[in-house]
Design an enzyme around this catalytic site. Structure first.
Site, PDB file in Angstrom:
ATOM      1  N   ASN A  10      21.383  14.380 -39.025  1.00 36.48           N
ATOM      2  CA  ASN A  10      21.104  12.946 -39.107  1.00 36.48           C
ATOM      3  C   ASN A  10      19.873  12.706 -38.244  1.00 36.48           C
ATOM      4  O   ASN A  10      19.971  12.671 -37.018  1.00 36.48           O
ATOM      5  CB  ASN A  10      22.310  12.147 -38.581  1.00 36.48           C
ATOM      6  CG  ASN A  10      22.003  10.662 -38.480  1.00 36.48           C
ATOM      7  OD1 ASN A  10      20.987  10.188 -38.993  1.00 36.48           O
ATOM      8  ND2 ASN A  10      22.872   9.919 -37.810  1.00 36.48           N
ATOM      9  N   TRP A  11      18.733  12.577 -38.907  1.00 38.53           N
ATOM     10  CA  TRP A  11      17.471  12.480 -38.164  1.00 38.53           C
ATOM     11  C   TRP A  11      17.297  11.104 -37.507  1.00 38.53           C
ATOM     12  O   TRP A  11      16.414  10.925 -36.691  1.00 38.53           O
ATOM     13  CB  TRP A  11      16.288  12.755 -39.099  1.00 38.53           C
ATOM     14  CG  TRP A  11      16.168  14.183 -39.547  1.00 38.53           C
ATOM     15  CD1 TRP A  11      17.085  15.192 -39.406  1.00 38.53           C
ATOM     16  CD2 TRP A  11      15.034  14.777 -40.212  1.00 38.53           C
ATOM     17  NE1 TRP A  11      16.587  16.365 -39.942  1.00 38.53           N
ATOM     18  CE2 TRP A  11      15.348  16.139 -40.451  1.00 38.53           C
ATOM     19  CE3 TRP A  11      13.804  14.286 -40.656  1.00 38.53           C
ATOM     20  CZ2 TRP A  11      14.472  17.014 -41.080  1.00 38.53           C
ATOM     21  CZ3 TRP A  11      12.922  15.151 -41.296  1.00 38.53           C
ATOM     22  CH2 TRP A  11      13.246  16.502 -41.498  1.00 38.53           C
ATOM     23  N   LYS A  12      18.117  10.133 -37.921  1.00 42.09           N
ATOM     24  CA  LYS A  12      18.021   8.753 -37.390  1.00 42.09           C
ATOM     25  C   LYS A  12      16.594   8.217 -37.582  1.00 42.09           C
ATOM     26  O   LYS A  12      15.959   8.547 -38.569  1.00 42.09           O
ATOM     27  CB  LYS A  12      18.473   8.716 -35.940  1.00 42.09           C
ATOM     28  CG  LYS A  12      19.824   9.384 -35.720  1.00 42.09           C
ATOM     29  CD  LYS A  12      20.457   9.044 -34.417  1.00 42.09           C
ATOM     30  CE  LYS A  12      21.772   9.803 -34.285  1.00 42.09           C
ATOM     31  NZ  LYS A  12      22.584   9.351 -33.187  1.00 42.09           N
ATOM     32  N   HIS A  95      27.964   4.838 -40.364  1.00 43.66           N
ATOM     33  CA  HIS A  95      27.639   5.405 -39.047  1.00 43.66           C
ATOM     34  C   HIS A  95      27.849   4.335 -37.977  1.00 43.66           C
ATOM     35  O   HIS A  95      27.594   3.155 -38.209  1.00 43.66           O
ATOM     36  CB  HIS A  95      26.192   5.903 -39.036  1.00 43.66           C
ATOM     37  CG  HIS A  95      25.879   6.731 -37.828  1.00 43.66           C
ATOM     38  ND1 HIS A  95      25.581   6.173 -36.615  1.00 43.66           N
ATOM     39  CD2 HIS A  95      25.861   8.077 -37.659  1.00 43.66           C
ATOM     40  CE1 HIS A  95      25.372   7.152 -35.740  1.00 43.66           C
ATOM     41  NE2 HIS A  95      25.540   8.311 -36.344  1.00 43.66           N
ATOM     42  N   GLU A  97      26.163   3.524 -35.504  1.00 43.30           N
ATOM     43  CA  GLU A  97      24.967   2.728 -35.187  1.00 43.30           C
ATOM     44  C   GLU A  97      24.765   1.617 -36.211  1.00 43.30           C
ATOM     45  O   GLU A  97      24.315   0.522 -35.874  1.00 43.30           O
ATOM     46  CB  GLU A  97      23.743   3.654 -35.099  1.00 43.30           C
ATOM     47  CG  GLU A  97      23.788   4.484 -33.824  1.00 43.30           C
ATOM     48  CD  GLU A  97      23.075   5.820 -33.894  1.00 43.30           C
ATOM     49  OE1 GLU A  97      22.257   6.027 -34.808  1.00 43.30           O
ATOM     50  OE2 GLU A  97      23.362   6.669 -33.026  1.00 43.30           O
ATOM     51  N   GLU A 167      33.260  10.936 -35.785  1.00 43.78           N
ATOM     52  CA  GLU A 167      32.258  10.839 -34.724  1.00 43.78           C
ATOM     53  C   GLU A 167      32.740   9.901 -33.618  1.00 43.78           C
ATOM     54  O   GLU A 167      32.567   8.671 -33.727  1.00 43.78           O
ATOM     55  CB  GLU A 167      30.946  10.296 -35.296  1.00 43.78           C
ATOM     56  CG  GLU A 167      30.318  11.197 -36.329  1.00 43.78           C
ATOM     57  CD  GLU A 167      28.800  11.056 -36.339  1.00 43.78           C
ATOM     58  OE1 GLU A 167      28.132  12.087 -36.259  1.00 43.78           O
ATOM     59  OE2 GLU A 167      28.302   9.930 -36.392  1.00 43.78           O
ATOM     60  N   GLY A 173      25.051  11.161 -28.856  1.00 46.19           N
ATOM     61  CA  GLY A 173      23.797  11.021 -28.111  1.00 46.19           C
ATOM     62  C   GLY A 173      24.005  10.974 -26.604  1.00 46.19           C
ATOM     63  O   GLY A 173      23.088  10.652 -25.852  1.00 46.19           O
ATOM     64  N   SER A 213      27.090  15.091 -30.222  1.00 47.10           N
ATOM     65  CA  SER A 213      26.508  16.064 -29.285  1.00 47.10           C
ATOM     66  C   SER A 213      26.845  17.505 -29.641  1.00 47.10           C
ATOM     67  O   SER A 213      26.990  18.353 -28.762  1.00 47.10           O
ATOM     68  CB  SER A 213      26.922  15.740 -27.845  1.00 47.10           C
ATOM     69  OG  SER A 213      26.465  14.449 -27.475  1.00 47.10           O
ATOM     70  N   GLY A 234      22.996  14.901 -34.740  1.00 47.29           N
ATOM     71  CA  GLY A 234      21.866  14.017 -34.469  1.00 47.29           C
ATOM     72  C   GLY A 234      20.765  14.760 -33.729  1.00 47.29           C
ATOM     73  O   GLY A 234      19.941  15.455 -34.333  1.00 47.29           O
ATOM     74  N   GLY A 235      20.751  14.643 -32.410  1.00 48.53           N
ATOM     75  CA  GLY A 235      19.670  15.188 -31.587  1.00 48.53           C
ATOM     76  C   GLY A 235      19.299  16.634 -31.905  1.00 48.53           C
ATOM     77  O   GLY A 235      18.108  16.963 -32.048  1.00 48.53           O
TER      78      GLY A 235
HETATM   79  C1  PEP Z   1      25.105  11.192 -34.901  1.00 51.21           C
HETATM   80  O1  PEP Z   1      24.603  10.144 -34.524  1.00 51.21           O
HETATM   81  O2  PEP Z   1      25.497  11.307 -36.057  1.00 51.21           O
HETATM   82  C2  PEP Z   1      25.243  12.281 -33.916  1.00 51.21           C
HETATM   83  C3  PEP Z   1      26.203  13.139 -34.078  1.00 51.21           C
HETATM   84  O3  PEP Z   1      24.330  12.304 -32.889  1.00 51.21           O
HETATM   85  P1  PEP Z   1      24.248  13.395 -31.704  1.00 51.21           P
HETATM   86  O4  PEP Z   1      24.432  14.742 -32.311  1.00 51.21           O
HETATM   87  O5  PEP Z   1      22.872  13.205 -31.132  1.00 51.21           O
HETATM   88  O6  PEP Z   1      25.331  13.052 -30.734  1.00 51.21           O
END
Ligand code: PEP
Length: 248
Positions: A10-12, A95, A97, A167, A173, A213, A234-235
């Protein structure tokens, strides 16, 4: 039942179109694995160049969002037919967010799940609890409610192809990962909810990801759990580590 692993980035709101192509090229050899579905869920403006950049590879293209109408006066939105024509196969829905920053509720999320299926897109449907709910000990009821609402009027055959991402918001994050046992506890519960709502064959088929994470260091342990069929990342999807997660 053997479920195919699915690792989705998920590049956001990261990567301009040229940066997106550069990342695809950087990851190309690192994410090769025919036993895993690899998906890049990218910002809308990156979809076309990313689809071009991953052509002929094992990478599938996903979107991060869309709206439930096909076309019309919906300034700023993007539709399922637009995504389909651009080569998108998966779409993230619900999601945290989008729920927390953009006010999306379970009614809209359910409409999006229906529309995605009707349009031939595979939803990556997200659920998960806040830190307050985790501490209060009511997270299981919360997640059960989210799943039931978000799957209203969705058929068993559709759910068999669905991807659910668990999640926990407190792990997104933050660098704080749910332990593999905490993640497995909820992913197992989600599968039991699907068995209750539908049947065992549907529960055995649905793919459940953990997200929060996940990184090169913790992926193997999380992915070794029987009810964790993949990750939403994500990250760590924005760097070479993603290749290590795909091959964990
Ligand atoms: C996400 O937002 O879907 C996610 C899992 O982010 P991160 O891996 O950065 O926690």
């Amino acid at each position: 039942m053997a479920r195919r692993r699915i690792i989705a980035g998920n590049w956001k709101m990261n990567k301009t179109p040229s940066e997106a192509v550069a990342l695809c090229n950087e990851l190309k050899d690192l994410v090769k694995n025919d036993a895993v579905d690899v998906v890049y869920c990218v910002p809308a403006i990156d979809i076309v160049p990313v689809a071009e950049a991953v052509k002929g590879t094992n990478v599938h293209v996903g979107a991060e969002n869309f709206y439930i109408e096909d076309k019309g006066a919906f300034t700023g939105e993007i539709s399922a037919p637009m995504l389909k024509e651009a080569g998108v196969e998966y779409v993230i829905i619900g999601h945290s967010e989008r729920r927390d920053i953009f006010g999306e509720n379970d009614i809209l999320i359910n409409q999006k799940v229906k529309k995605a299926f009707a349009s031939g897109l595979t939803p990556i449907m997200c659920c998960g609890e806040s830190l307050a709910l985790r501490k209060a000990g009511t997270y299981k009821e919360w997640i059960a409610r989210q799943i039931k609402w978000d799957l209203t009027d969705i058929t068993a055959d559709q759910v068999k192809t669905l991807v659910i991402a668990y999640e926990p918001i407190w792990a997104i994050g933050t660098g704080e990962t749910a332990t593999a046992d905490q993640a497995e506890e909820v992913c197992k519960m989600i599968r039991e909810i699907i068995a209750d709502l539908y049947d065992q064959a549907t529960a055995d088929a649905v793919r459940i990801q953990y997200g929060g994470s996940m990184n090169a260091a913790n992926a193997a342990e999380l992915l070794s759990k029987p009810n964790i069929d993949g990750g939403l990342i994500g990250g760590a999807s924005l760097k070479a580590d993603f290749g290590q997660i795909v091959n964990a």
